[in-house]
Scaffold this motif. Structure first.
Motif, PDB file in Angstrom:
ATOM      1  N   TYR A 112       0.895  -1.160   0.000  1.00 19.69           N
ATOM      2  CA  TYR A 112       0.000   0.000   0.000  1.00 19.69           C
ATOM      3  C   TYR A 112       0.927   1.201   0.000  1.00 19.69           C
ATOM      4  CZ  TYR A 112      -3.566   3.315   1.777  1.00 19.69           C
ATOM      5  OH  TYR A 112      -4.428   4.380   1.957  1.00 19.69           O
ATOM      6  N   ASP A 113       0.850   2.036  -1.034  1.00 18.45           N
ATOM      7  CA  ASP A 113       1.789   3.152  -1.193  1.00 18.45           C
ATOM      8  C   ASP A 113       0.985   4.420  -1.444  1.00 18.45           C
ATOM      9  OD1 ASP A 113       3.924   4.835  -1.787  1.00 18.45           O
ATOM     10  OD2 ASP A 113       5.032   3.252  -2.807  1.00 18.45           O
ATOM     11  N   SER A 114       1.011   5.352  -0.497  1.00 17.57           N
ATOM     12  CA  SER A 114       0.137   6.526  -0.573  1.00 17.57           C
ATOM     13  C   SER A 114       0.921   7.830  -0.483  1.00 17.57           C
ATOM     14  CB  SER A 114      -0.898   6.477   0.557  1.00 17.57           C
ATOM     15  OG  SER A 114      -1.672   7.659   0.577  1.00 17.57           O
ATOM     16  N   THR A 115       0.480   8.804  -1.249  1.00 18.68           N
ATOM     17  CA  THR A 115       0.988  10.175  -1.167  1.00 18.68           C
ATOM     18  C   THR A 115      -0.189  11.089  -0.878  1.00 18.68           C
ATOM     19  OG1 THR A 115       2.774   9.721  -2.741  1.00 18.68           O
ATOM     20  CG2 THR A 115       2.178  12.033  -2.385  1.00 18.68           C
ATOM     21  N   ARG A 116      -0.109  11.795   0.238  1.00 13.71           N
ATOM     22  CA  ARG A 116      -1.194  12.691   0.669  1.00 13.71           C
ATOM     23  C   ARG A 116      -0.546  14.021   1.044  1.00 13.71           C
ATOM     24  NH1 ARG A 116      -6.383  11.328   2.087  1.00 13.71           N
ATOM     25  NH2 ARG A 116      -5.788   9.136   1.979  1.00 13.71           N
ATOM     26  N   ASP A 121      -4.862   7.500   6.034  1.00 14.22           N
ATOM     27  CA  ASP A 121      -4.347   6.280   5.420  1.00 14.22           C
ATOM     28  C   ASP A 121      -4.274   5.137   6.423  1.00 14.22           C
ATOM     29  OD1 ASP A 121      -3.582   6.819   2.536  1.00 14.22           O
ATOM     30  OD2 ASP A 121      -2.648   8.516   3.535  1.00 14.22           O
ATOM     31  N   VAL A 159       3.485   5.582   3.628  1.00 14.32           N
ATOM     32  CA  VAL A 159       2.607   6.753   3.639  1.00 14.32           C
ATOM     33  C   VAL A 159       3.476   8.004   3.650  1.00 14.32           C
ATOM     34  CG1 VAL A 159       0.784   7.991   4.854  1.00 14.32           C
ATOM     35  CG2 VAL A 159       0.806   5.480   4.866  1.00 14.32           C
ATOM     36  N   ARG A 176      -3.534  13.274  -3.815  1.00 16.16           N
ATOM     37  CA  ARG A 176      -4.211  12.282  -2.977  1.00 16.16           C
ATOM     38  C   ARG A 176      -4.252  10.981  -3.773  1.00 16.16           C
ATOM     39  NH1 ARG A 176      -3.455  15.858   0.056  1.00 16.16           N
ATOM     40  NH2 ARG A 176      -4.896  16.943   1.466  1.00 16.16           N
ATOM     41  N   GLN A 177      -3.119  10.292  -3.840  1.00 14.63           N
ATOM     42  CA  GLN A 177      -3.013   9.128  -4.702  1.00 14.63           C
ATOM     43  C   GLN A 177      -2.463   7.928  -3.945  1.00 14.63           C
ATOM     44  OE1 GLN A 177      -0.480   9.401  -8.297  1.00 14.63           O
ATOM     45  NE2 GLN A 177      -2.287   8.704  -9.412  1.00 14.63           N
ATOM     46  N   THR A 178      -3.073   6.778  -4.182  1.00 15.56           N
ATOM     47  CA  THR A 178      -2.675   5.553  -3.502  1.00 15.56           C
ATOM     48  C   THR A 178      -2.554   4.420  -4.518  1.00 15.56           C
ATOM     49  OG1 THR A 178      -3.852   6.207  -1.489  1.00 15.56           O
ATOM     50  CG2 THR A 178      -3.316   3.873  -1.728  1.00 15.56           C
ATOM     51  N   TYR A 218      -5.814   4.523  -6.819  1.00 16.61           N
ATOM     52  CA  TYR A 218      -6.913   5.288  -6.213  1.00 16.61           C
ATOM     53  C   TYR A 218      -6.495   6.743  -6.147  1.00 16.61           C
ATOM     54  CZ  TYR A 218      -9.667   7.129  -2.209  1.00 16.61           C
ATOM     55  OH  TYR A 218     -10.446   7.897  -1.378  1.00 16.61           O
ATOM     56  N   ASN A 219      -7.150   7.587  -6.926  1.00 18.44           N
ATOM     57  CA  ASN A 219      -6.867   9.022  -6.948  1.00 18.44           C
ATOM     58  C   ASN A 219      -8.109   9.757  -6.456  1.00 18.44           C
ATOM     59  OD1 ASN A 219      -6.231  11.685  -7.453  1.00 18.44           O
ATOM     60  ND2 ASN A 219      -5.358  11.317  -9.467  1.00 18.44           N
TER      61      ASN A 219
END
Length: 351
Positions: A151-155, A175, A220, A231-233, A244-245
């Motif tokens: 699971y790789d997220s940028t917020r 997240d 995260v 907001r992309q995962t 997921y955007n």
């Protein structure tokens, strides 16, 4: 107020409070009785938008009102524990904006109080009620994605600098709640690094890594000091992968039938061959219903029926435990911190 409506009081009419009042007011299951805030100008704004709602600068007025069955708390994070505890002791069901409290110990005290009084205690993990995250959960539960590898997220954004919480307690909490919801495994450790660029302010950018009992890993990246809002995962599975955007207006989720295949026996690992699979991409239909509307309806349902909330206090506790451990890791320059585990998981990790 109809007999089947839940009487609601909202404390805090700053950033998130108006959204709560608007959605409770629009729900046929709820009746917003009163709003409390220390700022008279905010209360004046509330009266303009909702003339039938009582306003007060005394939180105690909400607690003393017998027509108010439930309290929604949208105040600064450091006040959550005291306000939630007071509401529970007044016999009110409680919905608390994230995080539930500033430490795991305080969350456990709230849980004990709510259980003793048989009251609903729910945390406002709004993203769990978004149609996008609900669709991801559905795909994972149906095993369409397979085993989750990462699971790789940028917020990030040029966001509002908070005075009482760092960026991980403000943004990473989203997240962590999603990870807790969709990944059927328990993180065993967290490593985090962060820095602050405003003297005297909390950390404004951070990177967190969650380690799981299996081969899954979660990254995260959160930042209040980004030139653009992202907001992309990415969720990688053994069968399919998800992008997921949350900023996409329509196709928030894209599912890719892409991955790898490995040829060769495990005992001859040095001889294995990697094959690549590139299939179709599809974007499932996502409802346009506002997440907070679904959340407040779920809360009032739980109050009426005594059901366990999706974002119950135990889920809030698990998230706060990770946030607390991440804060300790940041203080130790990224040293991994073990998370409190159920006995069965802990024994397996030790063994």
């Amino acid at each position: 107020m109809r007999n089947d409506q839940v009487g609601v009081g909202v404390v805090g009419y700053g950033y998130w409070g108006p959204n709560l009042v608007r959605n409770f007011a629009a729900s046929p299951q709820a009746n917003v009785v009163a709003v409390s805030d220390l700022d008279q100008s905010r209360l004046a704004t509330c009266r303009l938008a909702h003339p039938s709602v009582q306003t007060t600068n005394r939180y105690q007025d909400l607690l003393d009102d017998p027509t108010i069955e439930a309290i929604a708390i949208a105040t600064p994070a450091h006040t959550h524990y005291e306000m939630a505890l007071a509401a529970l002791r007044s016999g009110k069901h409680v919905l608390v904006e994230k995080p539930l409290a500033s430490s795991a110990d305080l969350v456990r005290r709230l849980i004990d109080e709510a259980e003793r009084r048989r009251l609903i205690l729910m945390v406002d993990h709004t993203f769990l009620y978004t149609p996008a995250v609900q669709k991801i959960k559905e795909l994972v539960d149906k095993d369409d994605i397979g085993d989750i590898y990462y699971y790789d997220s940028t917020r990030v954004s040029l966001g509002l600098f908070q005075s009482d919480v760092s960026v991980i307690w403000d943004l990473a909490v989203h997240d962590l709640a999603i990870i807790d919801h969709i990944i059927d495994d328990i993180p065993i450790a967290v490593s985090a690094t962060a820095c602050r660029h405003v003297a005297g302010a909390p950390e404004n950018m951070a990177h967190l890594t969650l380690f799981f009992q299996n081969s899954c890993v979660a990254h995260v990246n959160v930042n209040w000091l980004s030139p653009v809002k992202v907001r992309q995962t990415f969720i990688g599975g053994s069968k399919k992968m998800i992008v997921y955007n949350d900023l996409e207006p329509t196709e928030k989720i894209k599912v890719y039938d892409k991955g790898i295949t490995v040829d060769g026996a495990s005992e001859n690992a040095h001889q294995f061959r990697i094959g690549y699979r590139a299939g179709d991409m599809w974007a499932p239909h996502i409802s346009a219903k506002e997440a907070l509307r679904s959340e407040v309806e779920h809360f009032t349902d739980c109050v009426r029926n005594g059901a366990r909330p999706l974002s119950d206090a135990q889920s809030g506790l698990r998230v706060v435990e990770i946030l607390e451990a991440a804060s300790w890791s940041i203080a130790a320059q990224g040293k991994p911190v073990l998370l409190r585990q159920p006995p069965r998981i802990r024994a397996a990790a030790i063994g």
